[in-house]
Design a protein around this motif. Structure first.
Motif: not given
Ligand SMILES: [Fe+2]
Length: 160
Positions: A29, A65, A81
């Motif tokens: 991320l 991701v 996340g």
């Protein structure tokens, strides 16, 4: 928290695999955001080519991701996340805000990709050791694509 599943991996294996996946998810991320940072801010005579190249790195990171987050949920855990979690957990270098020229962005982003690739490669063996061949395979795929993205960046720095 682990959700029940008929998957034939023990809770213990699933928990350990998700620990590996979550660590690299936070890195990916961060890498995704760093690639956009380069995409937006690069200047210089090769602007357009680098602008597009850095967006390609972003797209690769976005795939990492999604693949890792969905493996976590497949294994019955929660994929985290959140930006706050990412900021606290990333192991990548802090992206230099003042980078402007193409070479500065290429060096900064390639350093982050190399660090990410090293951690992912280590995770291949770690996933194998804990008995989750599919997560090891996932990391292998991510590792191979990370190596390729690193090549795409470093090829600009290797001619001198
Ligand atoms: Fe864009």
């Amino acid at each position: 928290m682990t959700f029940t599943s008929r998957i034939d991996l023990s809770d213990h294996v699933r928990k350990q695999a998700c620990g590996l996946l979550q660590a690299r998810l936070s890195d990916a991320l961060d890498l995704e955001a760093q690639a956009k940072q380069a995409h937006w801010n690069v200047k210089g005579p090769h602007f357009l080519q680098l602008h597009q190249l850095f967006d390609g790195v972003h797209d690769a990171a976005e795939d990492f991701v999604d693949t890792m987050a969905e493996r976590i949920t497949t294994l019955g855990h929660i994929a985290d996340g959140r930006v706050t979690t990412t900021a606290a957990a990333t192991t990548l270098y802090l992206y230099p805000l003042e980078a402007a020229g193409g070479e500065a962005h290429l060096k900064a982003l390639s350093a982050s990709i190399a660090a990410f690739g090293k951690a992912v490669r280590a995770a291949i063996d770690q996933a194998d050791t804990i008995g989750d061949a599919d997560t090891a395979d996932l990391f292998t795929q991510v590792s191979r694509e990370t190596d390729k993205q690193l090549w795409l960046l470093e090829a600009h720095l290797q001619a001198h």
